[in-house]
Write an enzyme that holds these catalytic residues in place. Structure first.
Site, PDB file in Angstrom:
ATOM      1  N   GLY A   1       1.202  -1.038  -0.044  1.00  0.00           N
ATOM      2  CA  GLY A   1      -0.294  -0.387   0.184  1.00  0.00           C
ATOM      3  C   GLY A   1       1.734   1.150  -0.157  1.00  0.00           C
ATOM      4  O   GLY A   1       2.138   1.838  -0.188  1.00  0.00           O
TER       5      GLY A   1
ATOM      6  N   LEU B   1      11.651   6.832  -5.662  1.00  0.00           N
ATOM      7  CA  LEU B   1       9.981   6.877  -5.193  1.00  0.00           C
ATOM      8  C   LEU B   1      10.044   5.155  -4.249  1.00  0.00           C
ATOM      9  O   LEU B   1      10.232   4.550  -4.188  1.00  0.00           O
ATOM     10  CB  LEU B   1       9.221   6.442  -6.214  1.00  0.00           C
ATOM     11  CG  LEU B   1       9.287   8.076  -7.011  1.00  0.00           C
ATOM     12  CD1 LEU B   1       7.761   7.969  -8.179  1.00  0.00           C
ATOM     13  CD2 LEU B   1       9.279   9.427  -6.468  1.00  0.00           C
TER      14      LEU B   1
ATOM     15  N   SER C   1       7.550   3.669  -0.251  1.00  0.00           N
ATOM     16  CA  SER C   1       6.948   5.056   0.230  1.00  0.00           C
ATOM     17  C   SER C   1       7.306   5.455   1.919  1.00  0.00           C
ATOM     18  O   SER C   1       6.420   6.561   2.269  1.00  0.00           O
ATOM     19  CB  SER C   1       5.373   3.583   0.674  1.00  0.00           C
ATOM     20  OG  SER C   1       4.524   2.658  -0.314  1.00  0.00           O
ATOM     21  N   ARG C   2       8.274   5.034   1.928  1.00  0.00           N
ATOM     22  CA  ARG C   2       9.080   5.382   3.529  1.00  0.00           C
ATOM     23  C   ARG C   2       9.176   7.162   3.200  1.00  0.00           C
ATOM     24  O   ARG C   2       9.654   7.531   4.207  1.00  0.00           O
ATOM     25  CB  ARG C   2      10.173   4.424   3.566  1.00  0.00           C
ATOM     26  CG  ARG C   2       9.648   3.748   4.507  1.00  0.00           C
ATOM     27  CD  ARG C   2      10.843   3.297   4.876  1.00  0.00           C
ATOM     28  NE  ARG C   2      10.344   1.573   5.791  1.00  0.00           N
ATOM     29  CZ  ARG C   2      10.277   0.447   5.428  1.00  0.00           C
ATOM     30  NH1 ARG C   2      10.264   0.172   3.970  1.00  0.00           N
ATOM     31  NH2 ARG C   2       9.917  -0.899   6.156  1.00  0.00           N
TER      32      ARG C   2
ATOM     33  N   GLN D   1      16.078  -8.398  -3.026  1.00  0.00           N
ATOM     34  CA  GLN D   1      14.658  -8.526  -3.319  1.00  0.00           C
ATOM     35  C   GLN D   1      13.618  -9.358  -4.349  1.00  0.00           C
ATOM     36  O   GLN D   1      13.107 -10.441  -4.846  1.00  0.00           O
ATOM     37  CB  GLN D   1      13.251  -7.957  -2.092  1.00  0.00           C
ATOM     38  CG  GLN D   1      12.201  -8.857  -2.555  1.00  0.00           C
ATOM     39  CD  GLN D   1      11.223  -7.277  -1.942  1.00  0.00           C
ATOM     40  OE1 GLN D   1      11.432  -6.896  -0.887  1.00  0.00           O
ATOM     41  NE2 GLN D   1       9.803  -7.143  -2.487  1.00  0.00           N
TER      42      GLN D   1
ATOM     43  N   GLN E   1       8.525  -8.697   7.633  1.00  0.00           N
ATOM     44  CA  GLN E   1       9.566  -8.388   7.374  1.00  0.00           C
ATOM     45  C   GLN E   1       9.925  -7.540   8.047  1.00  0.00           C
ATOM     46  O   GLN E   1      10.428  -6.537   7.258  1.00  0.00           O
ATOM     47  CB  GLN E   1       9.060  -8.459   5.376  1.00  0.00           C
ATOM     48  CG  GLN E   1       8.255  -7.072   5.659  1.00  0.00           C
ATOM     49  CD  GLN E   1       7.993  -6.964   4.096  1.00  0.00           C
ATOM     50  OE1 GLN E   1       7.088  -8.292   2.975  1.00  0.00           O
ATOM     51  NE2 GLN E   1       8.265  -6.731   3.663  1.00  0.00           N
TER      52      GLN E   1
ATOM     53  N   HIS F   1       4.757   2.083  -8.097  1.00  0.00           N
ATOM     54  CA  HIS F   1       3.834   1.455  -7.824  1.00  0.00           C
ATOM     55  C   HIS F   1       3.161   0.700  -9.080  1.00  0.00           C
ATOM     56  O   HIS F   1       2.624   0.356  -9.709  1.00  0.00           O
ATOM     57  CB  HIS F   1       3.053   1.031  -6.493  1.00  0.00           C
ATOM     58  CG  HIS F   1       3.705   1.361  -5.125  1.00  0.00           C
ATOM     59  ND1 HIS F   1       3.676   2.020  -4.785  1.00  0.00           N
ATOM     60  CD2 HIS F   1       3.806   0.336  -5.106  1.00  0.00           C
ATOM     61  CE1 HIS F   1       4.017   1.925  -3.580  1.00  0.00           C
ATOM     62  NE2 HIS F   1       4.640   0.395  -3.338  1.00  0.00           N
TER      63      HIS F   1
ATOM     64  N   ASP G   1      13.827  -2.427  -4.660  1.00  0.00           N
ATOM     65  CA  ASP G   1      14.573  -3.532  -4.007  1.00  0.00           C
ATOM     66  C   ASP G   1      15.118  -4.635  -4.938  1.00  0.00           C
ATOM     67  O   ASP G   1      14.598  -6.127  -4.888  1.00  0.00           O
ATOM     68  CB  ASP G   1      12.793  -3.738  -3.530  1.00  0.00           C
ATOM     69  CG  ASP G   1      11.953  -2.778  -3.003  1.00  0.00           C
ATOM     70  OD1 ASP G   1      13.647  -2.152  -1.473  1.00  0.00           O
ATOM     71  OD2 ASP G   1      11.722  -2.228  -3.407  1.00  0.00           O
TER      72      ASP G   1
ATOM     73  N   GLN H   1      12.850  -1.797  -9.525  1.00  0.00           N
ATOM     74  CA  GLN H   1      14.021  -2.192  -9.212  1.00  0.00           C
ATOM     75  C   GLN H   1      15.112  -1.625  -7.995  1.00  0.00           C
ATOM     76  O   GLN H   1      16.109  -2.127  -8.171  1.00  0.00           O
ATOM     77  CB  GLN H   1      14.986  -1.617 -10.162  1.00  0.00           C
ATOM     78  CG  GLN H   1      16.173  -1.878 -10.553  1.00  0.00           C
ATOM     79  CD  GLN H   1      17.209  -0.499 -12.129  1.00  0.00           C
ATOM     80  OE1 GLN H   1      16.576  -0.087 -12.621  1.00  0.00           O
ATOM     81  NE2 GLN H   1      18.711  -0.355 -11.136  1.00  0.00           N
TER      82      GLN H   1
END
Length: 333
Positions: free
Chosen positions: A41, A216, A218-219, A180, A71, A47, A177, A175
């Site tokens: 979210g 970009l 969310s944090r 991951q 996580q 996103h 992350d 990319q």
């Protein structure tokens, strides 16, 4: 998700695995491809670039929103992680792609509860956890795994659950992350996932602020106005290291160039009362994640892409970023 009423949405909101599987079965019966964008979210343009890619390449697109407790370590920001469902749905509703004469829009949003995703319960303390979990041996202790030792265990577990529930034809990750995303490709390969197959796990270039290149995230919402001024320091540092590498400098020299950039910004930030702290900047083999040694030569990046990555604290916000050196198309596809 909580038990509070869901906001109105023209996109079907599916809150249980059972309701989603009924939806997915219809897609199977109709022979339609399903693209999947897993998120926690707090959606942003990064996103949405994944959603746009999925819409362009699949007949149906599903996005999940689930803030995954597994996580987050006990000291991390689970309780304060941004939760913005009404705004997220507004952004999703506005997304569309025209393919031929067909206008494609997001087909469903999967909003499972913590109980739905972790039937045996979940604790942020790994030693107290019960039930089935997925670990990636030998690949998850470097880079981000060195700073967040339980992170990839949580990610591999929740994405395994999401893939089992959603059964996507294609899945899309950013990319930013990079470790991951590459581990998830390996997960699908090693565990023989049919949905998605490993080569259907797509990594999409990092979306950046058009003015200063900040990745970009969310944090980024945690950053104060004053802190935001210094947030692009990590990307600037990585760019300096990349330039040094392209000029034939050694790996150690490249890292030194990057650290010097951060040190300079750190002094400027302190004058403004902002604490800037480098977590790490490193260069790693993109297949093994092993750290390049000081004698690594530039032929390596021509054979196997190198990940130049880092993490930086700006105030209480930890930012990550990376640049892929070498054959980008082997990774970003």
């Amino acid at each position: 998700m909580s038990t509070s009423p869901l906001p109105p949405s023209p996109i079907p909101l599916l809150t249980s695995v059972a309701s989603y599987r009924r939806w997915r079965q219809r897609a199977f019966d109709e022979g339609k491809s399903v693209g999947f964008v897993p998120t926690m979210g707090a959606l942003h343009d990064g996103h949405l670039s994944l959603v746009q890619r999925s819409l362009a390449e699949n007949e149906l697109t599903v996005l999940s929103i689930f803030v995954n407790p597994a996580q987050f370590a006990p000291h991390e920001d689970l309780a304060t992680y941004p939760r913005t469902l009404p705004g997220d749905l507004e952004l999703l509703t506005a997304q569309q792609v025209t393919v031929g004469e067909t206008v494609r829009k997001p087909s469903a949003v999967f909003l499972p509860s913590v109980q739905e995703m972790y039937p045996s319960g979940i604790s942020q303390d790994v030693s107290a956890q019960k039930g089935a979990f997925v670990e990636m041996k030998g690949y998850g202790h470097q880079m981000e795994g060195a700073s967040r030792p339980t992170f990839f265990r949580g990610v591999m577990t929740v994405v395994t659950k999401l893939f089992n529930a959603v059964q996507p034809t294609n899945a899309y990750f950013g990319q930013k992350d990079i470790q991951q995303a590459l581990l998830l490709r390996r997960l699908c390969k090693d565990l023989l996932f049919p949905y998605p197959e490993a080569d259907h796990v797509h990594i999409v270039p990092t979306a950046r602020d058009p003015n200063d290149g900040l990745a970009l995230s969310s944090r980024n919402a945690y950053l104060s106005v004053n802190e935001r001024k210094f947030a692009p320091a990590l990307y600037k540092a990585l760019q300096y290291a990349e330039s040094a590498w392209s000029n034939g400098e050694s790996k150690d020299r490249c890292i030194s160039e990057a650290v010097a950039v951060v040190d300079e910004v750190k002094v400027q930030a302190a004058i403004d009362g902002v604490d800037v702290r480098l977590d790490y900047i490193e260069m790693n083999d993109s297949e093994t994640f092993d750290v390049l040694d000081a004698s690594s030569n530039h032929h390596l990046a021509r054979d196997i892409p190198v990940i130049l990555s880092g993490a930086l604290w700006v105030g209480k916000t930890r930012l990550i970023d990376n640049i892929v050196i070498g054959d980008l198309e082997r990774i970003i596809k």
